[in-house]
Design a protein around this motif. Sequence first.
Motif, short mmCIF file in Angstrom:
data_model
loop_
_atom_site.label_atom_id
_atom_site.label_comp_id
_atom_site.label_asym_id
_atom_site.label_seq_id
_atom_site.Cartn_x
_atom_site.Cartn_y
_atom_site.Cartn_z
N ALA A 118 0.82 -1.21 0.00
CA ALA A 118 0.00 0.00 0.00
C ALA A 118 0.86 1.26 0.00
N ARG A 119 2.09 1.15 0.48
CA ARG A 119 3.02 2.29 0.43
C ARG A 119 3.60 2.46 -0.97
N GLY A 120 3.34 1.49 -1.85
CA GLY A 120 3.83 1.57 -3.21
C GLY A 120 5.17 0.89 -3.42
N LEU A 121 5.61 0.07 -2.46
CA LEU A 121 6.91 -0.58 -2.58
C LEU A 121 6.85 -1.80 -3.49
N SER A 122 7.94 -2.06 -4.19
CA SER A 122 8.09 -3.26 -5.02
C SER A 122 8.48 -4.43 -4.13
N ASN A 123 8.45 -5.65 -4.65
CA ASN A 123 8.86 -6.81 -3.86
C ASN A 123 10.29 -6.68 -3.32
N PRO A 124 11.28 -6.26 -4.13
CA PRO A 124 12.62 -6.10 -3.57
C PRO A 124 12.68 -5.05 -2.45
N GLU A 125 11.91 -3.97 -2.59
CA GLU A 125 11.89 -2.94 -1.56
C GLU A 125 11.22 -3.46 -0.28
N ILE A 126 10.17 -4.26 -0.44
CA ILE A 126 9.50 -4.86 0.71
C ILE A 126 10.45 -5.82 1.42
N ALA A 127 11.16 -6.62 0.65
CA ALA A 127 12.12 -7.56 1.22
C ALA A 127 13.15 -6.82 2.08
N ALA A 128 13.67 -5.72 1.56
CA ALA A 128 14.66 -4.94 2.30
C ALA A 128 14.04 -4.31 3.55
N ALA A 129 12.84 -3.76 3.42
CA ALA A 129 12.18 -3.09 4.54
C ALA A 129 11.85 -4.06 5.68
N LEU A 130 11.47 -5.28 5.33
CA LEU A 130 11.06 -6.25 6.34
C LEU A 130 12.16 -7.24 6.73
N GLY A 131 13.30 -7.16 6.03
CA GLY A 131 14.40 -8.06 6.34
C GLY A 131 14.12 -9.51 6.00
N ILE A 132 13.44 -9.73 4.88
CA ILE A 132 13.13 -11.08 4.42
C ILE A 132 13.54 -11.21 2.96
N GLY A 133 13.56 -12.41 2.44
CA GLY A 133 13.96 -12.64 1.06
C GLY A 133 12.87 -12.26 0.07
N ARG A 134 13.29 -11.98 -1.16
CA ARG A 134 12.34 -11.63 -2.22
C ARG A 134 11.33 -12.76 -2.47
N SER A 135 11.81 -13.99 -2.44
CA SER A 135 10.90 -15.11 -2.68
C SER A 135 9.88 -15.24 -1.55
N THR A 136 10.30 -14.89 -0.34
CA THR A 136 9.38 -14.91 0.80
C THR A 136 8.30 -13.84 0.62
N VAL A 137 8.68 -12.67 0.13
CA VAL A 137 7.71 -11.61 -0.14
C VAL A 137 6.69 -12.11 -1.16
N LYS A 138 7.19 -12.73 -2.22
CA LYS A 138 6.30 -13.24 -3.26
C LYS A 138 5.34 -14.30 -2.70
#
Length: 178
Positions: A118-138
Motif C-alpha cells: 500500500a506504500r507503493g513498494l516493489s517486492n525487492p523494496e518490501i524484502a529490504a524493509a522487512l528483512g526477508i527474502g524476495r521469494s518470501t515476499v512473493k
Amino acid sequence: MVLMDIRMPGMDGLTATRLLTAMDPPVRVLVLTTFRRDEYVFSALRGGASGFLLKDCEPQELVDAIRTVAGGEALLAPEITRRLIDAFATGAVGPRARPDGRLDALTGRERDVLREVARGLSNPEIAAALGIGRSTVKTHMNALLAKLSLRDRAQAIIFAYEVGLASPGGPGGPSARG
C-alpha cells in the motif's frame, strides 16, 4: 489478455472491462488510454483491470506492461500510482476504514507485506524493509491475494486503504515512504 481503450464505439472500455473480468475464467485487462482522469483510473481498477497505462509511454514500456499483465501481475503507470495513493490519502476516493473479516485470515507477516504494498513498494523494496527474502515476499503476496480473493497488487492497495490497514500519514500511508 486484452489491451483496452476507454472510449470506443459501441461500448465504453470501462463497461467492457467489467464484462471481461467477470467471465469464467476472467480475462486480464490492461487499459491503454490518453485519458488521465482519476475517475477513469478508479473505475477501471474497480472494474477489474490489472493495469493502466497512458498512450504517451515508451514502446518498450508498453511491451513490458503487456508481458507483466499477461503474466498475472498488475501494473500502473508511475504517475497513476502516485495519484491513486494521493487520492486515497486525501480521502478523495474510497470509503473510510470499513471493517472486513477477511483480514483475520492474514498472518501478521502477510499484513506487514500488504502495508508495504500500500506504500507503493516493489517486492525487492518490501524484502529490504522487512528483512526477508524476495521469494518470501512473493510467497506472502500470493497467499494474501488468495486469502483476500484479490487478483493483483492494484486491488490489494485499494483494499488496504478501504479497510484502514493503510492510512494517510500512518505506517501504510504515502507520507511514510518519505
